[in-house]
Design a protein around this motif. Structure first.
Motif, PDB file in Angstrom:
ATOM      1  N   SER A  51       0.831  -1.211   0.000  1.00  7.69           N
ATOM      2  CA  SER A  51       0.000   0.000   0.000  1.00  7.69           C
ATOM      3  C   SER A  51       0.863   1.258   0.000  1.00  7.69           C
ATOM      4  N   ALA A  52       1.970   1.243   0.732  1.00  6.83           N
ATOM      5  CA  ALA A  52       2.868   2.400   0.739  1.00  6.83           C
ATOM      6  C   ALA A  52       3.484   2.617  -0.631  1.00  6.83           C
ATOM      7  N   ALA A  53       3.864   1.531  -1.305  1.00 11.57           N
ATOM      8  CA  ALA A  53       4.450   1.651  -2.635  1.00 11.57           C
ATOM      9  C   ALA A  53       3.445   2.240  -3.620  1.00 11.57           C
ATOM     10  N   ARG A  54       2.185   1.803  -3.550  1.00 11.38           N
ATOM     11  CA  ARG A  54       1.152   2.354  -4.445  1.00 11.38           C
ATOM     12  C   ARG A  54       0.938   3.837  -4.186  1.00 11.38           C
ATOM     13  N   SER A  55       0.877   4.212  -2.922  1.00 11.64           N
ATOM     14  CA  SER A  55       0.685   5.631  -2.595  1.00 11.64           C
ATOM     15  C   SER A  55       1.866   6.460  -3.062  1.00 11.64           C
ATOM     16  N   LEU A  56       3.066   5.961  -2.842  1.00 11.70           N
ATOM     17  CA  LEU A  56       4.272   6.675  -3.240  1.00 11.70           C
ATOM     18  C   LEU A  56       4.332   6.832  -4.757  1.00 11.70           C
ATOM     19  N   ALA A  67       8.550  20.051   1.724  1.00 12.82           N
ATOM     20  CA  ALA A  67       7.115  19.804   1.892  1.00 12.82           C
ATOM     21  C   ALA A  67       6.758  18.376   1.495  1.00 12.82           C
ATOM     22  N   HIS A  68       7.395  17.880   0.438  1.00 12.42           N
ATOM     23  CA  HIS A  68       7.131  16.510   0.005  1.00 12.42           C
ATOM     24  C   HIS A  68       7.541  15.512   1.083  1.00 12.42           C
ATOM     25  N   LEU A  69       8.722  15.717   1.648  1.00 17.48           N
ATOM     26  CA  LEU A  69       9.217  14.789   2.664  1.00 17.48           C
ATOM     27  C   LEU A  69       8.376  14.857   3.934  1.00 17.48           C
ATOM     28  N   GLY A 106       5.755  11.828   5.058  1.00 13.76           N
ATOM     29  CA  GLY A 106       5.428  11.739   6.475  1.00 13.76           C
ATOM     30  C   GLY A 106       4.058  11.151   6.746  1.00 13.76           C
ATOM     31  N   SER A 107       3.150  11.264   5.779  1.00 15.13           N
ATOM     32  CA  SER A 107       1.798  10.737   5.993  1.00 15.13           C
ATOM     33  C   SER A 107       1.627   9.304   5.504  1.00 15.13           C
ATOM     34  N   GLU A 151       8.820   3.377   8.814  1.00 18.49           N
ATOM     35  CA  GLU A 151       9.568   3.234  10.070  1.00 18.49           C
ATOM     36  C   GLU A 151      10.865   4.029  10.060  1.00 18.49           C
ATOM     37  N   ARG A 152      11.421   4.237   8.870  1.00 17.60           N
ATOM     38  CA  ARG A 152      12.693   4.953   8.772  1.00 17.60           C
ATOM     39  C   ARG A 152      12.822   5.513   7.369  1.00 17.60           C
ATOM     40  N   LEU A 153      13.397   6.701   7.269  1.00 18.11           N
ATOM     41  CA  LEU A 153      13.607   7.351   5.976  1.00 18.11           C
ATOM     42  C   LEU A 153      15.032   7.886   5.914  1.00 18.11           C
ATOM     43  N   GLU A 154      15.709   7.606   4.814  1.00 17.94           N
ATOM     44  CA  GLU A 154      17.046   8.144   4.572  1.00 17.94           C
ATOM     45  C   GLU A 154      17.017   8.844   3.216  1.00 17.94           C
TER      46      GLU A 154
END
Length: 315
Positions: free
Chosen positions: A247-252, A284-286, A291-292, A297-300
């Motif tokens: 689901s995260a991949a589809r949203s991204l 703003a994107h990040l 962020g939403s 769990e982690r972002l680099e």
């Protein structure tokens, strides 16, 4: 040479080529209601200036290879030379300098039965650290919207080629000669291709149609986003909870700022490229879009300093 700038017609020509990179200039001209020579002259100017070019690649599914996402931590003064060396390798598909020259990222293709050839990279005195993760799947089925927003719906319908049938084909000797030539110039004329690969124009025309109809061959138009008004590009490495990965991949992939999404092995299981107007838009994107996302769990992040190679000969 004067700096290249793009006007409205340039953007429409590039959008048309994103739809069908080998479309005759006459067909594009008819859809855009301009003269054939105007379209040819516009693209010729951009290609001569190095601002745009058509390339071709074949998916690893069809070559029987796998893709490795390789991350190199390097001495900053060595990054440009190292990146150019990687770009010359036939097994690299994408090479970019990151984080102001302290990193290089590349996609390296290797046999499914063997590990990626990383030993020589690890021994290089200018490379401080090597990390490699399998690129399991490409998860974005659309093009970045910043390159494809100049045409009307009617123009898009007139220029979009027929959908392929997806029928799997086996690559042959002609393909092994033809595909590197198309990777260099995806719009090379049939007489030029015939001269370079030593086969007849008719055979090349038939084979190219087969490769495209089967969705084996993928054509793309390389354009620097900076020319389109986008000055902030960033590589994102995300760790997503496994139950939220799809689901995260589809949203991204649906975000207008997103140019690529892929699933990988390793502590970060998603990789993405974000292209934004400026640093404020990237922030703003990040903070807002990324962020939403549910499950992050982690972002680099690693700012993209420059691209050295976007596509490569595949065989």
């Amino acid at each position: 040479m004067d700096p290249v700038t793009l006007d409205a017609l340039d953007l429409r020509v590039l959008h048309a080529l994103h739809l069908d990179a080998r479309a005759p200039f006459s067909r594009i001209a008819k859809a855009l209601d301009v003269a054939d020579r105007t379209v040819a002259r516009r693209f010729g100017r951009l290609r001569a200036a190095g601002a745009a070019r058509v390339t071709a690649t074949v998916s690893s599914r069809d070559t029987g290879q796998v893709e490795w996402l390789v991350r190199l931590r390097v001495r900053p003064d060595a990054a440009p030379l190292l990146a150019r060396g990687l770009a010359r390798r036939p097994d690299t598909r994408w090479v970019t300098v990151l984080s102001g020259g302290t990193e290089i990222g590349c996609i390296l293709r290797a046999s499914r039965a063997a590990p990626p050839p990383l030993e020589e990279l690890a021994r290089h005195r200018q490379i401080l650290q090597v990390d490699a993760q399998r690129l399991l799947r490409h998860l974005m089925d659309r093009q970045w919207s910043g390159r494809t927003s100049a045409l009307t719906a009617d123009q898009i319908a007139a220029l979009r080629p027929p959908a392929g049938d997806g029928h799997r084909i086996v690559l042959n000797d002609l393909d092994r000669r033809l595909l590197p030539a198309l990777a260099t110039d995806g719009r090379a004329a049939y007489p030029e291709l015939a001269r370079r690969v030593g086969w007849s124009e008719s055979a090349i025309r038939r084979r190219l149609e087969e490769l495209r109809r089967s969705n084996t061959l993928h054509l793309d138009v390389e354009v620097d986003p900076l020319l389109l008004g986008y000055s902030a590009q960033c590589l994102l490495r995300l760790a997503i909870a496994p139950s939220r990965l799809s689901s995260a991949a589809r949203s991204l992939a649906a975000h207008p700022e997103t140019a690529f999404v892929g699933a990988t092995t390793g502590k970060h299981n998603l990789i993405a490229i974000a292209v934004c107007r400026d640093d404020n838009a990237l922030y703003a994107h990040l903070s807002d879009r990324i962020g939403s996302l549910d499950g992050v769990e982690r972002l680099e992040t690693a700012p993209i300093t420059s691209y050295t190679k976007r596509h490569a000969p595949t065989l």
